[in-house]
Every structure is written in C-alpha cells, then in structure tokens.
Design a protein around this motif. Structure first.
Motif, PDB file in Angstrom:
ATOM      1  N   ARG A  81       0.847  -1.199   0.000  1.00  0.00           N
ATOM      2  CA  ARG A  81       0.000   0.000   0.000  1.00  0.00           C
ATOM      3  C   ARG A  81       0.881   1.247   0.000  1.00  0.00           C
ATOM      4  NH1 ARG A  81      -2.870  -3.178   3.945  1.00  0.00           N
ATOM      5  NH2 ARG A  81      -4.851  -3.937   3.079  1.00  0.00           N
ATOM      6  N   ILE A  82       0.506   2.215  -0.835  1.00  0.00           N
ATOM      7  CA  ILE A  82       1.168   3.514  -0.845  1.00  0.00           C
ATOM      8  C   ILE A  82       0.090   4.588  -0.756  1.00  0.00           C
ATOM      9  CG2 ILE A  82       2.737   5.068  -2.054  1.00  0.00           C
ATOM     10  CD1 ILE A  82       3.909   2.674  -3.502  1.00  0.00           C
ATOM     11  N   TYR A  83       0.274   5.502   0.189  1.00  0.00           N
ATOM     12  CA  TYR A  83      -0.665   6.596   0.428  1.00  0.00           C
ATOM     13  C   TYR A  83       0.010   7.908   0.036  1.00  0.00           C
ATOM     14  CZ  TYR A  83      -2.764   3.108   3.616  1.00  0.00           C
ATOM     15  OH  TYR A  83      -3.313   1.976   4.174  1.00  0.00           O
ATOM     16  N   TRP A  84      -0.719   8.775  -0.652  1.00  0.00           N
ATOM     17  CA  TRP A  84      -0.186  10.072  -1.066  1.00  0.00           C
ATOM     18  C   TRP A  84      -0.794  11.200  -0.235  1.00  0.00           C
ATOM     19  CZ3 TRP A  84       3.709   8.429  -3.428  1.00  0.00           C
ATOM     20  CH2 TRP A  84       3.669   7.478  -4.453  1.00  0.00           C
ATOM     21  N   ALA A  91      -3.581   4.828  -2.694  1.00  0.00           N
ATOM     22  CA  ALA A  91      -3.683   4.910  -4.151  1.00  0.00           C
ATOM     23  C   ALA A  91      -3.140   3.644  -4.795  1.00  0.00           C
ATOM     24  CB  ALA A  91      -2.928   6.130  -4.668  1.00  0.00           C
ATOM     25  N   VAL A  92      -2.255   2.954  -4.076  1.00  0.00           N
ATOM     26  CA  VAL A  92      -1.706   1.666  -4.504  1.00  0.00           C
ATOM     27  C   VAL A  92      -2.085   0.640  -3.447  1.00  0.00           C
ATOM     28  CG1 VAL A  92       0.396   0.352  -4.969  1.00  0.00           C
ATOM     29  CG2 VAL A  92       0.216   2.741  -5.730  1.00  0.00           C
ATOM     30  N   GLU A  93      -2.769  -0.428  -3.871  1.00  0.00           N
ATOM     31  CA  GLU A  93      -3.158  -1.492  -2.940  1.00  0.00           C
ATOM     32  C   GLU A  93      -3.307  -2.787  -3.722  1.00  0.00           C
ATOM     33  OE1 GLU A  93      -6.201  -1.930   0.754  1.00  0.00           O
ATOM     34  OE2 GLU A  93      -7.173  -1.576  -1.191  1.00  0.00           O
ATOM     35  N   CYS A  94      -2.381  -3.712  -3.517  1.00  0.00           N
ATOM     36  CA  CYS A  94      -2.427  -4.980  -4.241  1.00  0.00           C
ATOM     37  C   CYS A  94      -1.400  -5.937  -3.647  1.00  0.00           C
ATOM     38  CB  CYS A  94      -2.144  -4.772  -5.727  1.00  0.00           C
ATOM     39  SG  CYS A  94      -0.596  -3.928  -6.075  1.00  0.00           S
ATOM     40  N   PHE A 134       4.324  10.947   1.349  1.00  0.00           N
ATOM     41  CA  PHE A 134       3.820   9.602   1.090  1.00  0.00           C
ATOM     42  C   PHE A 134       4.077   8.709   2.296  1.00  0.00           C
ATOM     43  CE2 PHE A 134       8.244   9.273  -0.305  1.00  0.00           C
ATOM     44  CZ  PHE A 134       8.638   8.019   0.151  1.00  0.00           C
ATOM     45  N   ARG A 135       3.291   7.634   2.364  1.00  0.00           N
ATOM     46  CA  ARG A 135       3.478   6.603   3.385  1.00  0.00           C
ATOM     47  C   ARG A 135       3.482   5.242   2.706  1.00  0.00           C
ATOM     48  NH1 ARG A 135       0.121   3.680   7.112  1.00  0.00           N
ATOM     49  NH2 ARG A 135      -1.750   4.808   6.438  1.00  0.00           N
ATOM     50  N   PHE A 136       4.439   4.413   3.090  1.00  0.00           N
ATOM     51  CA  PHE A 136       4.661   3.097   2.486  1.00  0.00           C
ATOM     52  C   PHE A 136       4.306   2.047   3.537  1.00  0.00           C
ATOM     53  CE2 PHE A 136       6.923  -0.510   0.885  1.00  0.00           C
ATOM     54  CZ  PHE A 136       7.186  -0.305  -0.458  1.00  0.00           C
ATOM     55  N   GLU A 137       3.327   1.207   3.222  1.00  0.00           N
ATOM     56  CA  GLU A 137       2.828   0.224   4.189  1.00  0.00           C
ATOM     57  C   GLU A 137       2.785  -1.165   3.564  1.00  0.00           C
ATOM     58  OE1 GLU A 137      -0.898   0.882   6.786  1.00  0.00           O
ATOM     59  OE2 GLU A 137      -1.595  -0.523   5.244  1.00  0.00           O
ATOM     60  N   VAL A 138       3.052  -2.181   4.383  1.00  0.00           N
ATOM     61  CA  VAL A 138       2.926  -3.573   3.951  1.00  0.00           C
ATOM     62  C   VAL A 138       2.117  -4.331   4.999  1.00  0.00           C
ATOM     63  CG1 VAL A 138       4.129  -5.711   3.375  1.00  0.00           C
ATOM     64  CG2 VAL A 138       5.117  -3.509   2.699  1.00  0.00           C
ATOM     65  N   GLU A 139       1.160  -5.111   4.544  1.00  0.00           N
ATOM     66  CA  GLU A 139       0.375  -5.973   5.426  1.00  0.00           C
ATOM     67  C   GLU A 139       0.688  -7.430   5.108  1.00  0.00           C
ATOM     68  OE1 GLU A 139      -4.269  -7.099   6.602  1.00  0.00           O
ATOM     69  OE2 GLU A 139      -3.856  -5.695   4.966  1.00  0.00           O
ATOM     70  N   TYR A 167      -0.964  11.526  -9.930  1.00  0.00           N
ATOM     71  CA  TYR A 167      -0.627  10.597  -8.855  1.00  0.00           C
ATOM     72  C   TYR A 167      -0.643   9.168  -9.393  1.00  0.00           C
ATOM     73  CZ  TYR A 167      -1.425  14.405  -5.512  1.00  0.00           C
ATOM     74  OH  TYR A 167      -1.357  15.579  -4.812  1.00  0.00           O
ATOM     75  N   PHE A 168       0.389   8.409  -9.068  1.00  0.00           N
ATOM     76  CA  PHE A 168       0.449   7.013  -9.490  1.00  0.00           C
ATOM     77  C   PHE A 168      -0.583   6.202  -8.707  1.00  0.00           C
ATOM     78  CE2 PHE A 168       2.178   2.675  -9.092  1.00  0.00           C
ATOM     79  CZ  PHE A 168       2.288   2.349 -10.443  1.00  0.00           C
ATOM     80  N   CYS A 169      -1.377   5.409  -9.430  1.00  0.00           N
ATOM     81  CA  CYS A 169      -2.470   4.643  -8.828  1.00  0.00           C
ATOM     82  C   CYS A 169      -2.501   3.233  -9.412  1.00  0.00           C
ATOM     83  CB  CYS A 169      -3.828   5.305  -9.108  1.00  0.00           C
ATOM     84  SG  CYS A 169      -3.943   7.052  -8.645  1.00  0.00           S
TER      85      CYS A 169
END
Length: 340
Positions: A81-84, A91-94, A134-139, A167-169
């Motif tokens: 996950r990446i949050y802007w 904006a990125v979740e996969c 931005f915030r960079f997260e991993v679950e 914004y990159f999505c």
C-alpha cells in the motif's frame, strides 16, 4: 532538448532514500508478523519516488533462518500500500506478487522498463510524484507465517509537485470468470492516463488457453455505452500473437514472464508511453471473449492496472479476502514440453 539529454541533466531538488536499514542497530530489515500491518516509512513534503526495490525471505528460501517455514504463497499474502499526501485511502493497494509480475506465486527473473524481478529482488521505476508526502505500508495476511522485508526507495525532494503530473495509482482485481463474462481490469473516475497492466491468468482445465481470444474493450468519458476502441485478441493487446507461440520473453514495454500451456498459466504485461490512454472523467478497460459461450471454459485471473490520476484518493475496488486472492494459486509439479 532537456528530454533528449535525459540522465545527463542534473535533477532538481535533493536526492534521498527511504530504507529499512537501521544505521544505529545495523539491522537491514523490518519484521512483518502474520496478520499485521507495518508502516515501512513516511516522508513529508513534495517530490517524487524514482525507484523502489525490495525483497523478503519466506517465499522460496530463508536467508539465515534455515529451519523457518517456506511458503511461495507469501507472494500473494503481502499487500503493498502507498498513500499520497496524508490520505487515509491508499492509491496503490495490491498483493506484492501481482504488482511485480509474480502473481502465480512463481519467481521468474525478467527485466522491463517499469517493473521487474531480478535474481531475487523486486523493483519498479514508475515515477510517483506527490505534493505533501507519502506513506509506504505492507500488510502480511498469511495465516501463520511471518517474514521480514528489505526496502530501498529512492526519492527526490522538491519545492512543489511537478506541474501537470498525476498521482500514481493501481487497481487490483481477481476472480473466476465463466464463459461470456468480462474480465474487468480497471474502472475509475476523474482525469488522468492509463499506462498499463500486469495480468495473470489460469484456465481451470489443463492445456486450455482460449481465454487469450478476448480482445480489450476500452471505454473513455462519453464513450461508455459502446467502447471507444477494441482490439483483436488478448495476446494481441500484449503485442504477442498466436497464444504467444514462442513462449516466455521480456521486453521493455511488454512481455510474458510465465507461460505454461499444460497448466494453462500465463502472466503478461504491457506498459503505455506514447500510447497512454488519456481520460477526462472516467475510464474502463475489460477483456471480453467474442466466441460463443459453448466453446469457452471457466478461468481465473488477477490483474494490476497502473494509471495516473488527478487525486491522491482515487476510487479503489475492495481488496478481496485472503482466501479469495489465493484461489488463483496453482502449483506446477511437472516438467514438460507442450504445444499450445
């Protein structure tokens, strides 16, 4: 002239790197326990990410933990996950594997211009601008196994987000498709440009690749009841032909990192540069097979669409439960030579 000179031109701003390396502790990684979300790092201010590299043990080997559990499904269990700009919505979740071309839970080294896997590492060079940070997260959604992660993200500090940049999505989708059903890749609103996808497909039957007959249907803005344009076949969209007759390959903007005709498994990517699809209000792309339904068989797919939008909080389809994501997974246990 500036664009022509490229890397000969000094970039604006300050060059920095977000990393999991802890200088004081001399520790290289961050631990990802099962069932936990972990913030890898957070940056404030305007700029852009130019490169992300990462890797993690537990999917086909363990580095110094020789007796630890190994499970290739970790490739679909870790969620990127990446949050802007301070947004609460990513904006990125996969799944990691799907983003980097390993959505079949297999690692095949391939090097493209924007996404790739190289001898144990995962990388992306998609430019990712932001206005406020931005915030960079991993679950880790694996039910039992933990792992740890190595990350290096190179970014450039700027006074303001580059004018005109989006914004990159991403949008991630997965599921089973019965004969006649479309495989939806992306359906979004706002303005921006579609720049490509990573697509993983599996037929339920062995030795079945007729899902590759489905051309793309592209809907843009007012062209919604009828597609603005269509293609001639799924492998044609990925700049291949005849069910990718010569097998796996990797090009800068298109490729097939995985093809197993016997197991009915194909992974494909295509990136758009001069052929990026612009949209002002909404955009949708799906693959639709024109064959009669009695000639078709069910298949599974998972996809990641890459696009740039005008908002840090783009519409996101709900992330499916872990059990649903894992239904695509099939283990290859036989070496073979097969003709598609």
């Amino acid at each position: 002239m500036t664009d022509m000179l490229g890397v000969a031109m000094k970039p604006a701003g300050k060059s920095r790197q977000l990393t999991t390396f802890n200088l004081e502790k001399r520790s290289k990684t961050i631990v990802l326990p099962p069932g936990r979300k972990v913030t890898i790092g957070e940056v404030r201010g305007a700029g852009y990410i130019g490169r992300i590299w990462l890797t993690f043990p537990g999917w086909f080997w363990q580095h110094w933990h020789t007796t630890a559990a190994i499970d290739p499904t970790m490739l679909k269990s870790l969620i990127l996950r990446i949050y802007w700009d301070g947004s609460a919505t990513p904006a990125v979740e996969c799944p990691m594997g799907d983003f980097f071309g390993a959505g079949q839970c297999e690692f095949n080294s391939f090097t493209s211009k924007y996404v790739g896997t190289s001898s144990g590492g995962f990388y992306t060079h998609w430019p990712m601008p932001y206005a406020k940070g931005f915030r960079f997260e991993v679950e880790n959604r694996h039910p039992r196994n933990g792992t740890d992660i190595f990350v290096n993200a190179n970014y450039q500090e700027l006074d303001a987000m580059p004018k005109g940049a989006g914004y990159f999505c991403t949008q991630y989708r997965t599921g089973r498709r019965k004969p006649g059903e479309e495989a939806l890749i992306v359906d979004t609103a706002g303005s921006g440009q579609f720049v490509g996808m990573m697509l993983h497909m599996q037929g339920e039957l062995l030795h079945y690749l007729s899902f590759l007959e489905a051309p793309e249907y592209v809907y843009v803005d007012d062209d919604w009841d009828k597609p603005r344009f269509t293609g001639t076949g799924l492998e044609d969209y990925f700049s291949g032909g005849w069910y990718f007759r010569d097998g796996e390959f990797a090009g800068p903007l298109h490729g097939v990192p995985l093809k197993d005709p016997l197991r009915s498994m194909v992974t494909m990517y295509r990136f758009h540069e001069a052929d990026a699809v612009a949209f002002d209000r909404r955009f949708k792309l799906a693959f639709v097979n024109p064959w009669e339904v009695d000639r078709l068989k069910p298949y599974w797919y998972s996809s990641v669409a890459y696009y740039y939008g005008n908002t840090p909080t783009p519409p996101q389809p709900p992330l499916p439960p872990h059990e649903e994501v894992m239904k695509l997974y099939r283990t290859r246990d036989t070496d073979h030579i097969s003709i598609p």
